[in-house]
Design an enzyme around this catalytic site. Structure first.
Site, PDB file in Angstrom:
ATOM      1  N   ARG A  17      -7.470  28.232 -23.689  1.00 62.76           N
ATOM      2  CA  ARG A  17      -8.106  27.111 -22.981  1.00 62.76           C
ATOM      3  C   ARG A  17      -7.579  27.008 -21.545  1.00 62.76           C
ATOM      4  O   ARG A  17      -8.251  27.383 -20.599  1.00 62.76           O
ATOM      5  CB  ARG A  17      -7.884  25.806 -23.773  1.00 62.76           C
ATOM      6  CG  ARG A  17      -8.779  24.642 -23.331  1.00 62.76           C
ATOM      7  CD  ARG A  17      -8.340  23.942 -22.065  1.00 62.76           C
ATOM      8  NE  ARG A  17      -6.963  23.424 -22.151  1.00 62.76           N
ATOM      9  CZ  ARG A  17      -6.314  22.906 -21.120  1.00 62.76           C
ATOM     10  NH1 ARG A  17      -6.884  22.824 -19.932  1.00 62.76           N
ATOM     11  NH2 ARG A  17      -5.066  22.487 -21.253  1.00 62.76           N
ATOM     12  N   ASP A  18      -6.337  26.564 -21.399  1.00 57.93           N
ATOM     13  CA  ASP A  18      -5.802  26.381 -20.043  1.00 57.93           C
ATOM     14  C   ASP A  18      -5.772  27.726 -19.314  1.00 57.93           C
ATOM     15  O   ASP A  18      -6.020  27.805 -18.112  1.00 57.93           O
ATOM     16  CB  ASP A  18      -4.375  25.795 -20.127  1.00 57.93           C
ATOM     17  CG  ASP A  18      -3.997  24.987 -18.900  1.00 57.93           C
ATOM     18  OD1 ASP A  18      -4.806  24.923 -17.959  1.00 57.93           O
ATOM     19  OD2 ASP A  18      -2.888  24.432 -18.877  1.00 57.93           O
ATOM     20  N   HIS A  58       4.656  20.592 -20.685  1.00 60.69           N
ATOM     21  CA  HIS A  58       3.626  21.570 -20.336  1.00 60.69           C
ATOM     22  C   HIS A  58       3.910  22.028 -18.907  1.00 60.69           C
ATOM     23  O   HIS A  58       3.521  21.360 -17.950  1.00 60.69           O
ATOM     24  CB  HIS A  58       2.282  20.842 -20.456  1.00 60.69           C
ATOM     25  CG  HIS A  58       1.058  21.603 -20.079  1.00 60.69           C
ATOM     26  ND1 HIS A  58       0.152  22.068 -21.008  1.00 60.69           N
ATOM     27  CD2 HIS A  58       0.536  21.958 -18.877  1.00 60.69           C
ATOM     28  CE1 HIS A  58      -0.855  22.665 -20.402  1.00 60.69           C
ATOM     29  NE2 HIS A  58      -0.641  22.605 -19.099  1.00 60.69           N
ATOM     30  N   HIS A  64       3.742  24.515 -15.706  1.00 57.71           N
ATOM     31  CA  HIS A  64       3.111  25.637 -14.987  1.00 57.71           C
ATOM     32  C   HIS A  64       4.197  26.260 -14.113  1.00 57.71           C
ATOM     33  O   HIS A  64       5.140  25.584 -13.699  1.00 57.71           O
ATOM     34  CB  HIS A  64       1.941  25.135 -14.142  1.00 57.71           C
ATOM     35  CG  HIS A  64       0.702  24.851 -14.954  1.00 57.71           C
ATOM     36  ND1 HIS A  64      -0.388  25.671 -14.953  1.00 57.71           N
ATOM     37  CD2 HIS A  64       0.411  23.845 -15.817  1.00 57.71           C
ATOM     38  CE1 HIS A  64      -1.318  25.183 -15.772  1.00 57.71           C
ATOM     39  NE2 HIS A  64      -0.851  24.064 -16.311  1.00 57.71           N
ATOM     40  N   CYS A  87      -5.304  25.442 -13.032  1.00 55.91           N
ATOM     41  CA  CYS A  87      -6.228  24.340 -13.293  1.00 55.91           C
ATOM     42  C   CYS A  87      -7.301  24.335 -12.211  1.00 55.91           C
ATOM     43  O   CYS A  87      -6.983  24.386 -11.019  1.00 55.91           O
ATOM     44  CB  CYS A  87      -5.480  23.005 -13.298  1.00 55.91           C
ATOM     45  SG  CYS A  87      -6.570  21.599 -13.529  1.00 55.91           S
ATOM     46  N   ASN A 142       0.321  28.708 -16.750  1.00 52.97           N
ATOM     47  CA  ASN A 142       1.410  28.081 -17.505  1.00 52.97           C
ATOM     48  C   ASN A 142       2.555  29.071 -17.574  1.00 52.97           C
ATOM     49  O   ASN A 142       2.380  30.266 -17.336  1.00 52.97           O
ATOM     50  CB  ASN A 142       0.952  27.794 -18.929  1.00 52.97           C
ATOM     51  CG  ASN A 142      -0.223  26.844 -18.967  1.00 52.97           C
ATOM     52  OD1 ASN A 142      -1.352  27.247 -18.740  1.00 52.97           O
ATOM     53  ND2 ASN A 142       0.045  25.588 -19.214  1.00 52.97           N
TER      54      ASN A 142
END
Ligand code: HMG
Ligand code: MG
Length: 346
Positions: free
Chosen positions: A14-15, A254, A256, A287, A296
């Site tokens: 996803r990310d 989370h 990055h 993002c 990430n």
């Protein structure tokens, strides 16, 4: 902290993929998810039910959900699959697939199997060597909601204010509860915002975390969307969260890795008692509403760090490193996992 378990939420599908410019086929996405499922990862964020006009790359998340429900990727342990959604429309789209699967399943269950029926073929994978899926390996599904700690980012990312984003979550949260679906809630730009600068107010993050938990969130993922986090800022934020009554058992971090600080910040968070971390295989990602932000922290690097501290993730680093190398090749991008590359070069 010997033998302590660290939970990794793999957000690569996803990310990691949401920002890729080239279109990625459903087959490649499913192959990524299936390969990740074999590495020992226990939680995988698999897609998002956001507007396809805003994030075209996630447009086929219904198909991914359907695939996971109908043919769960073979794995040694039960896997939780998370799906991100921003509003009730996202929940409706999620429910269309989720309901149709559950309805067809309960229709099947309500007809007794006629005698002498041969056992059902294992349709769970194209791989003939795959072991069959036991009932306890039925995939678990979780929903992820997302808001942010600054007004500018929330507007750019979801076209609403922070307060409006929380309002949108209320009906989603109550429907999720009635379906017994756990809910994770992200708070983005917690350690720096692309529009408001590096000094996000930690009290704002804590206030949001408390509201989301009160609303019924099962876990808060605190996002360093821009990678502007540093060790002192991470420590300060965790202190404020603790003072506000947010327990580390309800927290995930989370990170990055835009400035290369993700692992340093992870160590700080570990020292503060956090035990859940998000990461993406080979450091995929960025993002779409955070210009310049890179991926990430690479899952391979996170696993190596945890191993080096004598704790465990349950993830096979060598297998995971192969997945990272493979997906980097598929996407024609650099593999950003240092440990992954080193393991494969041994
Ligand atoms: P909007 O344009 O204000 O939406 O976007 P709207 O309610 O006005 O609706 C406009 C149109 O979009 C309508 O269709 C809706 O039906 C449709 P039309 O009538 O024009 O044909 N629509 C939808 N379609 C599909 N799925 C939906 C949906 N909602 C409305 N869910 C919206 C508002 C929230 C939808 C939009 O801003 C959006 O999708 N934003 C998502 C952006 C995004 O995905 N960002 C990345 C994820 S967050 C992240 O990466 C950070 C994280 O990793 C943590 C960290 O690092 O910090 C989680
Ligand atoms: Mg992110």
């Amino acid at each position: 902290r010997s033998s302590e378990h660290i939970r990794i939420v793999e957000v690569g599908p996803r990310d990691g993929l949401q920002n890729e410019k080239q279109s990625i086929s459903l087959a490649t996405k499913m192959q990524l998810i299936e390969r990740l499922a074999r590495t020992g990862l226990e939680t995988i964020e698999a897609g998002s039910f956001v507007s396809p006009k805003w994030v075209p790359q996630m447009a086929n998340s219904s198909e991914i959900l359907q695939h996971i429900l109908q043919s769960p990727p073979p794995s040694k342990i039960p896997i939780t699959y998370q799906f991100l959604l921003p509003n009730i429309k996202g929940l409706d789209n999620f429910m269309t697939t989720y309901d149709s699967f559950n309805n067809s399943k309960s229709a099947e269950d309500s007809y007794p199997t006629p005698p002498n029926t041969p056992p059902a073929e294992n349709t769970s994978s194209q791989d003939p060597n795959a072991s069959s899926i036991s009932p306890e390996q039925t995939p678990k599904i979780e929903l992820s909601l997302f808001t942010a700690a600054t007004e500018s980012f929330t507007q750019k990312n979801t076209n609403c204010s922070i307060a409006e984003s929380l309002k949108r979550f209320e009906p989603i949260m109550s429907r999720a509860k009635s379906l017994a679906l756990p809910v994770r809630a992200y708070i983005s730009v917690a350690l720096g915002c692309p529009y408001e600068g590096p000094d996000t107010d930690p009290h704002r993050v804590a206030e949001l975390a408390v509201s989301l938990l009160e609303m019924g969130a099962d876990e808060i993922s605190v996002g360093d969307t821009t990678g502007m986090g540093t060790a002192p800022k991470t420590a300060a934020l965790l202190k404020v969260l603790k003072e506000a009554g947010v327990e580390t058992k309800d927290l995930a971090l989370h990170f990055h890795d835009t400035y290369g600080m993700a692992l340093v910040n992870t160590v700080v968070a570990l020292e503060h008692g956090v035990r859940t971390f998000d990461a993406s295989v080979s450091g995929l990602g960025g993002c779409p509403y955070s210009p310049g932000a890179t991926g990430n922290v690479a899952t391979e690097d996170l696993v190596h760090l945890v191993n080096s501290l004598g704790a465990s993730t349950g993830v096979d680093l060598e297998e995971l490193s192969k997945v990272g190398e493979w997906i980097s090749g598929e996407l024609g991008r650099r593999n950003d996992a240092n440990a992954g590359k080193a393991v494969l070069a041994r």
